[in-house]
Design a protein around this motif. Sequence first.
Motif, mmCIF file in Angstrom:
data_model
loop_
_atom_site.group_PDB
_atom_site.id
_atom_site.type_symbol
_atom_site.label_atom_id
_atom_site.label_comp_id
_atom_site.label_asym_id
_atom_site.label_seq_id
_atom_site.Cartn_x
_atom_site.Cartn_y
_atom_site.Cartn_z
ATOM 1 N N UNK A 118 18.612 22.157 -22.768
ATOM 2 C CA UNK A 118 18.232 21.711 -20.823
ATOM 3 C C UNK A 118 16.899 21.052 -21.883
ATOM 4 N N UNK A 119 15.584 21.865 -22.568
ATOM 5 C CA UNK A 119 14.636 20.956 -22.617
ATOM 6 C C UNK A 119 14.447 20.195 -24.034
ATOM 7 N N UNK A 120 15.806 19.652 -24.363
ATOM 8 C CA UNK A 120 16.047 17.990 -25.327
ATOM 9 C C UNK A 120 15.652 17.421 -24.311
ATOM 10 N N UNK A 121 15.572 16.809 -22.940
ATOM 11 C CA UNK A 121 15.507 16.253 -21.692
ATOM 12 C C UNK A 121 14.274 16.839 -20.957
ATOM 13 N N UNK A 122 12.625 16.002 -21.067
ATOM 14 C CA UNK A 122 12.395 16.545 -20.166
ATOM 15 C C UNK A 122 11.629 15.104 -19.494
ATOM 16 N N UNK A 123 11.188 15.907 -18.189
ATOM 17 C CA UNK A 123 11.337 14.563 -17.176
ATOM 18 C C UNK A 123 9.274 14.536 -17.076
ATOM 19 N N UNK A 124 9.270 13.004 -16.368
ATOM 20 C CA UNK A 124 7.567 12.699 -16.369
ATOM 21 C C UNK A 124 6.982 14.085 -16.238
ATOM 22 N N UNK A 125 7.147 14.840 -15.140
ATOM 23 C CA UNK A 125 6.201 15.673 -14.608
ATOM 24 C C UNK A 125 5.651 16.930 -15.311
ATOM 25 N N UNK A 126 6.456 16.973 -16.619
ATOM 26 C CA UNK A 126 5.823 17.655 -17.519
ATOM 27 C C UNK A 126 5.279 17.175 -18.682
ATOM 28 N N UNK A 127 4.903 15.775 -18.962
ATOM 29 C CA UNK A 127 4.460 15.607 -19.595
ATOM 30 C C UNK A 127 2.214 15.408 -20.080
ATOM 31 N N UNK A 128 2.131 16.114 -21.184
ATOM 32 C CA UNK A 128 1.184 16.097 -21.440
ATOM 33 C C UNK A 128 0.165 14.540 -20.985
ATOM 34 N N UNK A 164 -0.595 24.576 -27.599
ATOM 35 C CA UNK A 164 -1.213 24.876 -26.743
ATOM 36 C C UNK A 164 -2.433 25.962 -26.720
ATOM 37 N N UNK A 165 -3.342 26.602 -26.212
ATOM 38 C CA UNK A 165 -3.875 28.000 -26.736
ATOM 39 C C UNK A 165 -3.950 28.569 -26.370
ATOM 40 N N UNK A 166 -2.890 29.162 -25.588
ATOM 41 C CA UNK A 166 -2.119 30.401 -25.312
ATOM 42 C C UNK A 166 -0.651 30.191 -24.677
ATOM 43 N N UNK A 167 -0.265 31.045 -24.908
ATOM 44 C CA UNK A 167 1.341 31.204 -24.223
ATOM 45 C C UNK A 167 2.439 30.934 -26.250
ATOM 46 N N UNK A 168 3.538 30.564 -24.878
ATOM 47 C CA UNK A 168 4.897 30.488 -26.039
ATOM 48 C C UNK A 168 5.273 28.762 -26.026
ATOM 49 N N UNK A 174 15.634 36.261 -19.114
ATOM 50 C CA UNK A 174 14.865 35.962 -20.257
ATOM 51 C C UNK A 174 14.848 34.432 -20.905
ATOM 52 N N UNK A 175 15.734 33.438 -20.176
ATOM 53 C CA UNK A 175 15.861 32.193 -20.501
ATOM 54 C C UNK A 175 14.840 31.489 -19.748
ATOM 55 N N UNK A 176 14.002 30.767 -20.833
ATOM 56 C CA UNK A 176 12.619 29.887 -21.199
ATOM 57 C C UNK A 176 13.225 28.792 -20.697
ATOM 58 N N UNK A 177 12.106 28.052 -19.916
ATOM 59 C CA UNK A 177 12.562 26.252 -19.839
ATOM 60 C C UNK A 177 10.826 26.007 -19.860
ATOM 61 N N UNK A 178 11.122 24.926 -19.839
ATOM 62 C CA UNK A 178 9.914 23.611 -20.576
ATOM 63 C C UNK A 178 9.204 23.871 -18.859
ATOM 64 N N UNK A 179 7.269 23.881 -19.857
ATOM 65 C CA UNK A 179 6.379 23.640 -18.439
ATOM 66 C C UNK A 179 5.645 22.562 -19.193
#
Length: 352
Positions: free
Chosen positions: A57-67, A111-115, A99-104
Motif C-alpha cells: 500500500x505504501x508503494x503508491x503515495x497520494x499528493x496529500x502525503x508529499x513533503x 524525519x527527526x523522530x518516529x518510525x 500493528x498495521x502501519x500506514x504512510x503519513x
Amino acid sequence: MRNIIVAALILAQVALLLVMAIGRETIVRHGERVWLRTSPVDPRDIFRGDYVRLNYDISRLPKALWGDAVATSVQDKANRTRYLREKTLYVSLERGPKDVATAIKADLTPPARGLFIRGAFQPGRGWRLGDKVPTFLNDLRYGIESYFVEQGSGLELERGRPEGINGTLRVPLDIEVAISKRGEAVILRHRWAEALVIGHEMSTVKAAGENSEYRLLSLQVYRSPAADETALLLPDDLRTLSLACGQQRIAICPDAGKDAAERPFTQDDVRVIPPLQEYKDIVKIPVARYHSGQWLSADGSRVLGHSEHEWQIAIVYDPPAVPLGLPAELLPGLYRRRLLSDNAWWIDLDAN
C-alpha cells in the motif's frame, strides 16, 4: 601474482556477503517490527524457487502525503523523473489496528523522530508525465518486494483468494518487517489480513428478448471472520459507489451531486456482510452494464458514461466520513474509508 588477485577478489566477495548477512541479522534482532499491508503479484521464479513479488500500500503515495521537497520536485515537469530517481525517499509510518502501519508523509530527508522506511522511486507506466501534474507517486520500492516462500506455496499467495472465487477480489497479505533506525527493512513473515475487501466480476449476459449480449459488472464483497469492519453503506441508489474508468470518474447514482451527498441514510442502507463460510456465498451486487462503448445502469435504463474498453474499470466505494442520519449505534463495524475493486496502475482517483 594472478592467483593472488583472484584469491583477493574471492575473499572480497565473501566478506561482502558476510557483511550483508550480519547487517540483515542486526536489523532482525534490533529493528522495530511492524506489519505492512500488501497485495501479492507475479509468483514463481524458475531459477530461484517460489517467491511472491509484493506491491505494498505504501508503494503508491497520494499528493496529500508529499513533503515540501517532494512536491517541489514533482512540479518541475522537465526534470522530475530524473531528479526523483536519483533521490532516496523517507516515508514516515504510523501504527494502526493490529500493528498495521500506514504512510503519513514522504520526504527527501529522514524525519527527526518516529518510525520511517527508506525507499526509492522507480517509475513505470503508472507515472503520468506531460502537462498534468501527477496526483500520486507510484512504483516506490523499499527493497522488500521479493518474498521467498516454501516450494509450492507461491501460487497460493499470489492468487490471494480461495479456490472458486473469480473476478478481481483479492484477500490482502500483511507482511511483518523489521526496520532499522536508518529505515532499512527486512521481511520476517506473512499473514492473511483480517479485512473486509471488495472486487468486481465481469460476466456476459444475454439481453432479455434480444439476440444481443452485454457485459454485466458486479461488485464482490468478502469479509474474513475476524475483520473489524463488518458492514458497508450501500443504499439502493448506490450513491456510495462510482466507476473509475481510465482517467474519468463515472457516477452510478441517478441524481449524483450535492443533493445526493446530503441526503440522509437510514438503517436499511447498512448492509452487514457475513463472514465467508462457503465460496458460493460471496456477496455480489450488480452495479453497471457495458455495451457498444457505453456504461449503463445495471438494469440498462440509464447511460452512465462512455468508454472504449470495458476491462479498464474499477468500482470505488467512497462513503462519507460521517453518514448523515445514521444512529450512533450503527457506526461501529461500518467501513467508512475508500475501497477499490482493483488496484490497477491506470486508476486516477482524482479524475473528474
